[in-house]
Structure formats: C-alpha cells, structure tokens
Design an enzyme around this catalytic site. Structure first.
Site, PDB file in Angstrom:
ATOM      1  CD  GLU A 136      26.532  -7.983 -11.451  1.00 56.35           C
ATOM      2  OE1 GLU A 136      25.145  -7.259 -12.027  1.00 56.35           O
ATOM      3  OE2 GLU A 136      26.227  -9.202 -11.422  1.00 56.35           O
ATOM      4  CG  ASN A 235      24.127 -17.961 -13.990  1.00 62.86           C
ATOM      5  OD1 ASN A 235      23.381 -18.405 -14.573  1.00 62.86           O
ATOM      6  ND2 ASN A 235      24.232 -17.135 -13.570  1.00 62.86           N
TER       7      ASN A 235
END
Length: 342
Positions: A136, A235
């Site tokens: 990302e 995450n």
C-alpha cells in the site's frame, strides 16, 4: 462404573466486528467475477489480499498470481491489481501493452491517493505515515513524482526530518496502521510543524479502527489473544500489538487451527480472538472447533460496532451472476477441506 470425563473450562472473548472488510470482499469478488466472465487464467498482480488461504483458493479456481506485469504473456486475458493499490506506472504499462486490467484497489486506499495528490497540487511536500515496503505504501508513493513524498515510520523519523519549507507540508497515512501508534507520530509532527495540513478526512480505514477497538475492549485480563491472519498482513500484525498493549499477557498470530497452542492453554484461562480484515470466517470457525474438541468452551461476544459498508465492483463485472457456492467463497465460507473449481 467409570467416572464421566468432563472437558476443562475455557472462556473465549470473541470480537465483533472481525474478518473480511468491504474492500477485501470487493477485491475477491472482482477476481471471481473475472474468472466467470473471461475464463481462466485471470492474472493477479501480487496477492489480491494478504491471506494464503484466500490466495490458494483463487489459484484453484484459475487465478495466476504474478509479481510484475512482465510475467504475463500477451494472451488477451485480464489482469487484476490488488486491493493494496499500485503505482501509476503499473496501469500505464498495462495500457502500453493494450492489456485488459481490472483495478481492485480498495476505495479507501484510493481516497488516500487522492488526498496525497491534493496536497501536492497545493504545493505541499507529502508526508506518508506508514511501513516501508508495504504494497500500500509503495502504491501511494507511486501516485506522485519521485521525491515529493517523504515516508515517516516512527517518531524518531519526525525528529530527524528537516523540510525545505516547514509551512508547506501535508500528511496522509497508510490505512492499516495502529490507531494509537499513528496518533503519537501525528502529534509529534503537529508539534514540530504546526502549519502542517491534515487530509480532508481520516486516512486509517473504518475496518482497521473497528477491529482495533473491539480488541482493546476484549484484551484486558486475557491470558492469550489470538489474531487470525497472515504474517504479511499489516492490519493483522497491528491487532496482535494492540491486544498486548491493551492488557493481554500474550498476543499470537494464527494462520489456522494447526497454529493453536493447545498445550499452552490451561483450565480456567480467558483468551480473546479476532481476525484481520483479510482473514475469512472459515478459519475462525475452524479454530473454534479445535478449541471445542479439547475444552468446554464458553464464548463471550464483545461487539463494539456494526459494519454495513458495501463497495460495488466496476461496471464491467456487475452483470455477471455468481452461484451460491461462488458467494460462499467470496464471503470467506469455503470449506477448509476439498478442492473447488468453477
């Protein structure tokens, strides 16, 4: 007469929400729908989401995962870009080669891209709070010309950073960071650069925040805290850290039931469990089954939010029909055992 054998008690605090988020659900749908529309193979640049079980299942269905576009032959079959986002050079190369591509970038990641580009248009140096090398982060930095984005990973990076114009700064963040850790970095940036501009809205996504909040509510007093997820899932790793900081004696990342440390669990223990945003529910169910075989399991649901977000797929795939079996896979309910083909 032999005594009746009873299982030792074990309390499990099960977090809600957990598991798949809307962005992950959309990305997996895109690959499945593309396979239905165009047939195999459908190429996918990098892992569509960070979960081996999901990737292996899509591979069984006919997806071919590649690191870069140069590994894809000119056979007319589509390529899907992962949910983490890609640098602008990737779709540009696909267009140069006249490839059919489908962008599965999470809309919340795309929002960060737009926030960063807005900072640049307004003449600001863009500070990206994130982890070096994460797909990302690579994708977000690749939206802007080289040298216009500065990566900030720690408060030490803040202390060392000396911009040419402290009055012309704007920040964005990776969507999957620890909310608390990021708050500390942003506070340090704001203290050092009071004129720095924030993005128009929060960069850390709702799913990351919700899962961390549920873990914080569940963790105090737990002997162990299980996070279902992959080692390369940002995450999921953050959830392990959040659990320990919130009061669990030990956080542990589990990829599946084989990773459950059954011998470390004692009668009367209290454990917590959640799942990262790219972890399918079938893995959580399998871990619960493994615990039930050994213990008299008492489940306490800890719910801190209700999620009803839905991100639609691109128009080119919206008229493709999925079977009940297809939808079970998309929703993370594919059985652990057995092959599955289209």
């Amino acid at each position: 007469m032999s005594a009746i054998q009873t299982k030792p008690p074990l309390t499990l605090r099960l977090c809600e929400p957990r598991g798949f988020c809307a962005g992950v659900d959309r990305a997996i749908q895109i690959v499945v729908l593309a396979l239905k529309r165009y047939g195999a193979p459908v190429y996918v640049r990098h892992e569509i989401v960070h979960n081996k079980y999901v990737v292996d299942g899509l591979r069984q269905m006919g997806a071919v995962f590649v690191r870069e576009l140069d590994a894809i032959p000119d056979d007319g079959q589509p390529v899907v870009f992962s949910a983490h986002g890609v640098p602008k050079t990737v779709p540009a190369e696909a267009e140069r080669r006249e490839m059919l591509y489908l962008d599965a970038t999470c809309p919340l990641v795309s929002k960060v891209h737009k926030q960063a580009m807005r900072h640049m248009r307004l003449g600001r140096t863009v500070l990206l709070v994130g982890h070096r090398g994460h797909p990302e982060v690579v994708g977000t930095m690749g939206q802007l010309p080289e040298g216009t984005v500065v990566l900030i990973e720690t408060e030490e990076d803040v202390a060392a950073f000396e911009p040419a114009d402290p009055a012309a700064l704007g920040f964005v963040t990776q969507t999957t960071l620890s909310v608390d850790d990021t708050a500390g970095i942003i506070a340090a940036l704001q203290a050092k650069f009071p004129e720095m501009q924030a993005p128009a809205s929060e960069s850390i996504c709702y799913a990351t925040t919700n899962r961390q909040d549920a873990v914080k509510a569940s963790a105090p007093g737990t002997d162990l805290f299980f996070i279902v997820g992959a080692p390369n899932s940002s995450n999921s790793r953050r959830l392990v850290e959040v659990a320990e900081k919130a009061g669990s004696k030990r956080g542990l990342l589990l990829q599946g039931p084989a990773d459950v440390p059954l011998d470390d669990l004692m009668p009367g223990h209290v454990i917590g469990m959640s799942a990262g945003a790219s972890a399918p529910e079938v893995l959580t169910d399998a871990i619960l089954d493994a615990l039930r075989e050994r213990f008299d399991l008492r489940i306490e649901l800890v719910q801190t939010a209700i999620e009803n977000e839905n991100f639609p797929v691109m128009r080119a795939l919206r008229d493709v029909s999925l079977t009940k079996e297809d939808m079970a896979f998309v929703n993370g309910d594919r059985p652990l055992a057995g092959e599955r083909t289209l």
